[in-house]
Structures are given as C-alpha cells and as structure tokens.
Design a protein around this motif. Structure first.
Motif, PDB file in Angstrom:
ATOM      1  N   VAL A  80     -25.721 -33.329   2.263  1.00  0.00           N
ATOM      2  CA  VAL A  80     -24.661 -33.790   3.158  1.00  0.00           C
ATOM      3  C   VAL A  80     -23.319 -33.231   2.715  1.00  0.00           C
ATOM      4  O   VAL A  80     -23.117 -32.876   1.551  1.00  0.00           O
ATOM      5  CB  VAL A  80     -24.594 -35.333   3.210  1.00  0.00           C
ATOM      6  CG1 VAL A  80     -25.887 -35.906   3.763  1.00  0.00           C
ATOM      7  CG2 VAL A  80     -24.289 -35.910   1.836  1.00  0.00           C
ATOM      8  N   VAL A  81     -22.416 -33.160   3.672  1.00  0.00           N
ATOM      9  CA  VAL A  81     -21.035 -32.774   3.387  1.00  0.00           C
ATOM     10  C   VAL A  81     -20.168 -34.015   3.556  1.00  0.00           C
ATOM     11  O   VAL A  81     -20.214 -34.682   4.596  1.00  0.00           O
ATOM     12  CB  VAL A  81     -20.566 -31.645   4.322  1.00  0.00           C
ATOM     13  CG1 VAL A  81     -19.079 -31.365   4.110  1.00  0.00           C
ATOM     14  CG2 VAL A  81     -21.385 -30.384   4.069  1.00  0.00           C
ATOM     15  N   GLU A  82     -19.403 -34.305   2.532  1.00  0.00           N
ATOM     16  CA  GLU A  82     -18.539 -35.483   2.528  1.00  0.00           C
ATOM     17  C   GLU A  82     -17.080 -35.055   2.591  1.00  0.00           C
ATOM     18  O   GLU A  82     -16.662 -34.131   1.889  1.00  0.00           O
ATOM     19  CB  GLU A  82     -18.786 -36.299   1.258  1.00  0.00           C
ATOM     20  CG  GLU A  82     -18.005 -37.600   1.192  1.00  0.00           C
ATOM     21  CD  GLU A  82     -18.280 -38.357  -0.096  1.00  0.00           C
ATOM     22  OE1 GLU A  82     -19.151 -39.245  -0.081  1.00  0.00           O
ATOM     23  OE2 GLU A  82     -17.632 -38.036  -1.125  1.00  0.00           O
ATOM     24  N   ARG A  83     -16.331 -35.725   3.453  1.00  0.00           N
ATOM     25  CA  ARG A  83     -14.892 -35.477   3.560  1.00  0.00           C
ATOM     26  C   ARG A  83     -14.160 -36.806   3.404  1.00  0.00           C
ATOM     27  O   ARG A  83     -14.376 -37.729   4.188  1.00  0.00           O
ATOM     28  CB  ARG A  83     -14.547 -34.846   4.900  1.00  0.00           C
ATOM     29  CG  ARG A  83     -13.028 -34.630   5.112  1.00  0.00           C
ATOM     30  CD  ARG A  83     -12.724 -34.226   6.534  1.00  0.00           C
ATOM     31  NE  ARG A  83     -13.327 -32.946   6.863  1.00  0.00           N
ATOM     32  CZ  ARG A  83     -13.718 -32.614   8.095  1.00  0.00           C
ATOM     33  NH1 ARG A  83     -13.603 -33.487   9.087  1.00  0.00           N
ATOM     34  NH2 ARG A  83     -14.250 -31.429   8.321  1.00  0.00           N
ATOM     35  N   ASN A  84     -13.348 -36.881   2.380  1.00  0.00           N
ATOM     36  CA  ASN A  84     -12.571 -38.100   2.122  1.00  0.00           C
ATOM     37  C   ASN A  84     -13.450 -39.350   2.122  1.00  0.00           C
ATOM     38  O   ASN A  84     -13.105 -40.387   2.688  1.00  0.00           O
ATOM     39  CB  ASN A  84     -11.451 -38.248   3.153  1.00  0.00           C
ATOM     40  CG  ASN A  84     -10.475 -37.086   3.127  1.00  0.00           C
ATOM     41  OD1 ASN A  84     -10.238 -36.496   2.067  1.00  0.00           O
ATOM     42  ND2 ASN A  84      -9.914 -36.746   4.273  1.00  0.00           N
ATOM     43  N   GLY A  85     -14.638 -39.222   1.509  1.00  0.00           N
ATOM     44  CA  GLY A  85     -15.533 -40.361   1.360  1.00  0.00           C
ATOM     45  C   GLY A  85     -16.474 -40.611   2.519  1.00  0.00           C
ATOM     46  O   GLY A  85     -17.326 -41.500   2.442  1.00  0.00           O
TER      47      GLY A  85
END
Length: 389
Positions: free
Chosen positions: A57-62
C-alpha cells in the motif's frame, strides 16, 4: 506531503489489515468484488501457502491512498515459461481486478511508487503479470501513463469481454430469440414437472446446494474437461468457505431449474452492490439441446429486480464463446492482461523472446497474432449504486 510504500506480508495479511483495506475500497468506489478483504483472506488460507503473500500500500499523511494485493511465486508468463511471477492475489479465481484509489491521480501516484519499490527493493522476480484489468480503468491508464513517462515496456493483450445488462431496461432481444426460449421451455415441460427459482442462498442450505451443483457440473462439459469450479476437493472446500462467509449477508444468489425435483441447470454468482456478478453455470447433458443457459438467464432477468439487482454482469467472458448475456445487447466491458518485466538479465531475455523473437516466428509461420487491446480512456460499463464491500 509525506508518501511511503508499506509492505505487509504473511498468510493472514488480509485479515490483519481488513479495516484499513476495506476503508480504501470504499473511498475507491469498490471497483471489484475480488478485492474484498474477506475474499482475499479466504483465498490465502486455501491457496497461498507456498507463495509470498503481500499487501503493498501507499500511505500519505497516515492514510492509505492506493495498494495492490500481490503474491510472488512460480507462475507462467505466456504458455511456455514458468518463472518467479508477481500477480494479483486471488488467482485464478477473480474475474476483475484493479488498483483501488479514490482518484485517477492517486491511482497513478500509488502505482508509480509501487513499481519503483518493485524495481529497487523486491528481490527475485522475473515478471509482473496482471490479469483481467478493465480497459479504460484508472489502473490500466496509469500503467500506460507511467510506461510513457518512465520508458519501461508495457505489454497488453485483450483477455476477455464482459457483457452487461441493465434490468430496468430489460435488454433488447430479438423476437426469434424470445420464440426460441418459449419453445425450449415447452420442450422441457413435456419431460416432466419443471420448477424454477432465483434466490439468495441461506447459510443452512449451503452444503446441500453445493453438493447438488457439484453433481450437475461433474456431468456437464465443464466436468468432463476438468475445468469446473467444483472440479476437485480443494476447489469445493474453497467455494464452501466462500459461500459460508457471504451467505449471511445475502452475498450469494443462485438460479435453479429442476425437473421432477432434480436439479438440471444452475447459475450462481456474487452480489456486489446492485450487481449480480455471474460466476458459475452448468447443466446436465440432456438439456444441451434446449438452450439451458439461455433459459436460466431469462429466469434471472425476470426475477432479478425482486432480489434487489439492477444489473447482471458477466464479470468476464470468453473471446471465442461469447457470454449469453450478450444476447441482450447491453454494453460490453473489455478486460486486458498486462506484463511488466523485472530488472534482471533473465527478465530482459524473456522479454526479448516473447516480444521480439516470437512475433517474427508467428509472422513467418503465418500464425494468428494475440488479440489487441484497443485504446480506451474510460471503461465501457454501466453505473453501479450502493456498492458496499
């Protein structure tokens, strides 16, 4: 803005991260039933033991903005080569797969970061082979865009065609086809008492219904050729567990035609929002000459709205034998298979053989070329409502 790739591994990975994964699916509009965490977890328990199972997965700002359920293990690229292959988890049981993301931009960004991680950090893979990706989807468009920007080769072929039917419109069938259906039902009724039904499967009936369906499939052409969904004990146990998970939420719908109390034709599939996703149909040999598949589909068209379905979706369909749902002349969604090769010497050699040498051999021998996946910017599809994972 902080973005990072997170790799979760293990046979229980889809259960352990179900809440965050299902939240991502909801924000993405639940593009495929076969991305559900409970489906993937059930599949992993039955089929992933000897392969590396990952939720990337790709996480952005949590917050997760995109991801892929993947497995790494021995698999075929084309008909000839068995290599270390990355592919969608759930193989070969899924009918449609995508990279879930809330927007096309997030889809492309997530895919770009995941591909970078594969090339840089993932060891011992020869090729990424993904099947049944809808043509015109954010996922396929993202692959094409990144391929152009990054300069890597993306190879695609047309894999299947999935016709769809809007039950509110009823479809458009010819008078000849409707007459043939009436005649087929009359011929069947001459043989004995005919009973038809289309219903959501109850938990207490699962084992008896699977036993009946398995018996019909075993004597059908699918059983004779060994390609049925109930073809061996392993497949039956997997489907039994799938039904047990989905039946309490009315997630399995089954159409049946019985003659003198005996099941002779069935057609079942999954509920995905307001869609019936066609998955498995079989009929006994004595019904082959009375259009059994068309009869039971007509039953589903007549009764589908009563069960809360607005769409009947072939889910996928053969290129050589068009799905009978196509007789209703609704839209057809194309699916593609795609391949991206890894960074190693073996990968480059395989790419050269398959996409440089073989086309020359095919041309010299006048062999047919693989079906071409046409350029599309949007999915040819019907809108779907209330899709909840």
């Amino acid at each position: 803005m902080s973005e990072r790739v997170i790799v979760h591994e293990g046979l229980n990975v889809f259960a352990e991260h179900a809440e965050k994964w299902n939240s991502l699916l909801e924000r993405a509009g639940n593009p495929s039933f076969f991305l559900r965490a409970d489906w993937l977890n059930c599949w992993a328990k039955h089929w992933a033991e000897n392969r590396k199972t990952m939720l990337v997965v790709v996480e952005r700002n949590g917050e997760w903005i995109g991801g892929l359920p993947l497995i790494l293990g021995k698999g075929r690229i084309g008909a000839r080569w068995k290599v270390q292959k990355l592919e969608f988890a759930g193989v070969p049981f899924y009918d449609r797969m995508e990279l879930p993301a809330a927007t096309a931009k997030d889809c492309e960004r997530s895919l770009e970061l995941i591909l970078q991680w594969m090339q840089r950090d993932l060891k011992s893979w020869t090729a990424l082979g993904l099947h049944e990706v809808p043509n015109g989807s954010h996922t396929l468009n993202a692959f094409k865009s990144i391929s152009r920007k990054r300069g890597f080769e993306l190879h695609t072929v047309l894999a299947s065609k999935a016709p769809l039917l809007d039950l509110h419109g009823g479809g458009k069938t010819s008078s000849k086809y409707r007459r043939q259906l009436r005649q087929s039902m009359e011929r069947l009724m001459e043989r004995g008492k005919v009973e038809t039904d289309f219903f959501s499967v109850n938990s207490q009936d699962i084992e008896s219904l699977i036993q009946e369906c398995s018996a019909v499939e075993s004597v059908s052409w699918k059983g004779k050729q060994g390609v049925g969904i109930f073809r061996n004990e392993g497949f039956r146990k997997f489907m039994l567990d799938v039904w047990k998970i989905l039946a309490p939420e009315k997630g399995i719908a089954l159409a049946t035609i019985r003659l003198d109390g005996n099941l002779i034709i069935y057609h079942w599939g999954f509920r995905h929002g307001d869609r019936f996703l066609s998955y498995n149909m079989a009929q006994t040999p004595e019904t082959n000459n009375i259009r059994g598949g068309s009869l039971i589909l007509n039953l589903m068209v007549d009764k589908g709205l009563e069960l809360g379905f607005s769409r009947i979706d072939a889910s996928r369909g053969s290129l050589t034998s068009p799905n009978v749902i196509g007789r209703y002349h609704g839209p057809i969604r194309d699916h593609g298979n795609l391949v991206v090769y890894g960074p190693g010497l073996k990968s480059r050699g395989l790419s050269f053989l398959r996409h440089r040498a073989l086309p020359i051999i095919r041309k010299l021998r006048k062999l047919p070329r693989p079906p071409v996946l046409e350029e599309k910017s949007e999915i040819t599809d019907l809108p779907c409502t209330n899709e909840s994972a």
